[in-house]
Design an enzyme around this catalytic site. Sequence first.
Site, mmCIF file in Angstrom:
data_model
loop_
_atom_site.group_PDB
_atom_site.id
_atom_site.type_symbol
_atom_site.label_atom_id
_atom_site.label_comp_id
_atom_site.label_asym_id
_atom_site.label_seq_id
_atom_site.Cartn_x
_atom_site.Cartn_y
_atom_site.Cartn_z
ATOM 1 N N GLY A 110 81.999 -57.508 -11.790
ATOM 2 C CA GLY A 110 82.872 -58.576 -12.300
ATOM 3 C C GLY A 110 82.514 -59.925 -11.703
ATOM 4 O O GLY A 110 83.324 -60.852 -11.694
ATOM 5 N N GLY A 111 81.265 -60.042 -11.214
ATOM 6 C CA GLY A 111 80.845 -61.253 -10.492
ATOM 7 C C GLY A 111 80.753 -62.492 -11.360
ATOM 8 O O GLY A 111 80.734 -63.612 -10.839
ATOM 9 N N ALA A 112 80.698 -62.304 -12.696
ATOM 10 C CA ALA A 112 80.622 -63.480 -13.576
ATOM 11 C C ALA A 112 82.005 -64.090 -13.797
ATOM 12 O O ALA A 112 82.125 -65.132 -14.446
ATOM 13 C CB ALA A 112 80.014 -63.083 -14.924
ATOM 14 N N PHE B 29 86.036 -65.320 -12.517
ATOM 15 C CA PHE B 29 86.606 -66.441 -11.759
ATOM 16 C C PHE B 29 86.355 -66.309 -10.250
ATOM 17 O O PHE B 29 85.701 -67.163 -9.630
ATOM 18 C CB PHE B 29 88.098 -66.472 -12.108
ATOM 19 C CG PHE B 29 88.974 -67.303 -11.250
ATOM 20 C CD1 PHE B 29 88.611 -68.591 -10.875
ATOM 21 C CD2 PHE B 29 90.220 -66.811 -10.833
ATOM 22 C CE1 PHE B 29 89.449 -69.365 -10.086
ATOM 23 C CE2 PHE B 29 91.064 -67.579 -10.062
ATOM 24 C CZ PHE B 29 90.673 -68.850 -9.680
ATOM 25 N N THR C 229 92.914 -57.511 -16.308
ATOM 26 C CA THR C 229 93.842 -58.168 -15.384
ATOM 27 C C THR C 229 95.186 -58.631 -15.987
ATOM 28 O O THR C 229 95.953 -59.297 -15.295
ATOM 29 C CB THR C 229 93.162 -59.400 -14.747
ATOM 30 O OG1 THR C 229 92.839 -60.304 -15.809
ATOM 31 C CG2 THR C 229 91.899 -59.044 -14.001
ATOM 32 N N SER D 166 95.851 -56.043 -5.692
ATOM 33 C CA SER D 166 96.780 -57.101 -6.098
ATOM 34 C C SER D 166 98.137 -56.922 -5.444
ATOM 35 O O SER D 166 98.580 -55.792 -5.192
ATOM 36 C CB SER D 166 96.911 -56.997 -7.617
ATOM 37 O OG SER D 166 98.123 -57.541 -8.049
ATOM 38 N N TYR E 102 99.244 -52.233 -15.062
ATOM 39 C CA TYR E 102 98.197 -52.929 -14.289
ATOM 40 C C TYR E 102 98.357 -52.613 -12.801
ATOM 41 O O TYR E 102 97.401 -52.226 -12.122
ATOM 42 C CB TYR E 102 98.291 -54.440 -14.539
ATOM 43 C CG TYR E 102 97.456 -55.271 -13.585
ATOM 44 C CD1 TYR E 102 96.069 -55.275 -13.655
ATOM 45 C CD2 TYR E 102 98.065 -56.048 -12.587
ATOM 46 C CE1 TYR E 102 95.302 -56.030 -12.770
ATOM 47 C CE2 TYR E 102 97.315 -56.806 -11.703
ATOM 48 C CZ TYR E 102 95.934 -56.798 -11.802
ATOM 49 O OH TYR E 102 95.173 -57.540 -10.914
ATOM 50 N N LYS F 214 95.874 -50.670 -10.110
ATOM 51 C CA LYS F 214 95.356 -51.290 -8.873
ATOM 52 C C LYS F 214 95.699 -50.404 -7.672
ATOM 53 O O LYS F 214 94.906 -50.264 -6.746
ATOM 54 C CB LYS F 214 95.929 -52.706 -8.665
ATOM 55 C CG LYS F 214 95.588 -53.734 -9.718
ATOM 56 C CD LYS F 214 94.124 -53.848 -10.031
ATOM 57 C CE LYS F 214 93.312 -54.655 -9.062
ATOM 58 N NZ LYS F 214 91.877 -54.798 -9.520
ATOM 59 N N ARG G 171 106.275 -67.406 -6.610
ATOM 60 C CA ARG G 171 105.020 -66.715 -6.366
ATOM 61 C C ARG G 171 104.316 -67.399 -5.201
ATOM 62 O O ARG G 171 104.664 -68.512 -4.801
ATOM 63 C CB ARG G 171 104.105 -66.795 -7.607
ATOM 64 C CG ARG G 171 104.664 -66.169 -8.881
ATOM 65 C CD ARG G 171 104.718 -64.662 -8.798
ATOM 66 N NE ARG G 171 105.198 -64.044 -10.038
ATOM 67 C CZ ARG G 171 106.475 -63.778 -10.313
ATOM 68 N NH1 ARG G 171 107.422 -64.093 -9.447
ATOM 69 N NH2 ARG G 171 106.816 -63.191 -11.445
#
Length: 379
Positions: free
Chosen positions: A9-11, A13, A85, A128, A190, A194, A258
Amino acid sequence: MGGLVLVTGGAGFIGSHLIPKILAAGMRVRVLDSLSSQVHGAIPKDLQWLEQEGVEFIRGDVVLREDWMRAVEGVDAIVHLAAETGTGQSMYEVARYNEVNSQATALMFDVLGKVESKTVNRVLLSSSRSVYGEGAYVCPSCNGARMYPGSRSAEVLGREQWEPTCPQCSGTLQVVSTHETDGVSPASIYAATKYAQEDLVRIGCESMGLGYVIYRLQNVYGERQSLNNPYTGILSIFSTKIRRNGELPLFEDGEESRDFVHVDDVADALLQGLLVPTAPNTIINVGSGVATSVKEVASELSRAFGSEPKLVVTGQFRVGDIRHNYADISRLKNLLNVEPKVTLAAGLKRFAHWVEEQPVPEDRLEQANNELRARNLMN
Ligand SMILES: NC(=O)c1ccc[n+]([C@@H]2O[C@H](COP(=O)([O-])OP(=O)(O)OC[C@H]3O[C@@H](n4cnc5c(N)ncnc54)[C@H](O)[C@@H]3O)[C@@H](O)[C@H]2O)c1
């Protein structure tokens, strides 16, 4: 320090901030990323930075065994970021979230156990804060006891009873920072995936003798976060509204809070997990350590764009959303020696400045909300 680091997932954010730091620390990087269209759009762009020296790019999918086989060859450490996500979306794309998040992590260990050259010695996972569900609270009427209220039902939210109440005396609670040892109670698919990833990484690494760090990231924001994905990223969604001169819809009463942490601080925390000589082999919260209400962040973001805040409290709610959560970051400081540096005001200015250089995206929030409403997941 040398070595080859696989960033799945390195591409995305967070990867786009982490990778330059890994290269600057003298390591090489291999990226495994499917360039998911939900994140990158139908035609991925602005990925030239992946072509720089020291980065090898594999376009592949973490759900495929053969892609993992190619990706882990000769690698010293893995930073596993690839994931679906969207919290709301996960509630109806259940199998997809389970496959990409939980099953693909299981597959990683299956492959690590089977490859001939056992070069990997450390795994970092981006989990997360959603695994906690609601954050930690104390109940003044119960002698200040620490409490973990369950998720709020649609019926309770429908009565506009936003604040969770004490599970023992039904009294008013006070939110406190959430520590890694606090109770865990995933409230969305989700979050469940995680949490499954966390167990897989902990047990998989312990059984194989690999070092690990499991990061529970709070709300990460900053330059290069996806502006296309309507399912995640409150600040992206608000930034599109601001640029389209629209009102910013605040769910509930806007006082839900948050912990917003700038991506640069998150990338520092991840890098440090690769650099510390002995892996902490534990869970580490990554946040700013400060709670900010959605109302406050919406106002501050508007000001960062030079606009007057146009806020509308909608009273809308989504099933599975939490009311408050902010991180206790003492482990981050003590075990990784990382102290978040970017203040919210400075981080939002950096974000707004970057957003202004991007094309104005389509506003797809209503479409995403309608998908939830059709499934009774939003009022
Ligand atoms: N951004 C946040 O606020 C936040 C908060 C908590 C946890 N996290 C976690 O951090 C990680 C990275 O998040 P991000 O914000 O950079 O997300 P992102 O969506 O920007 O990046 C994810 C990357 O993974 C890739 N990807 C998705 N499915 C894939 C698959 N099947 N195979 C290979 N690649 C795939 C996407 O193409 C994308 O480049 C995720 O694991 C996420 O759960 C993020």
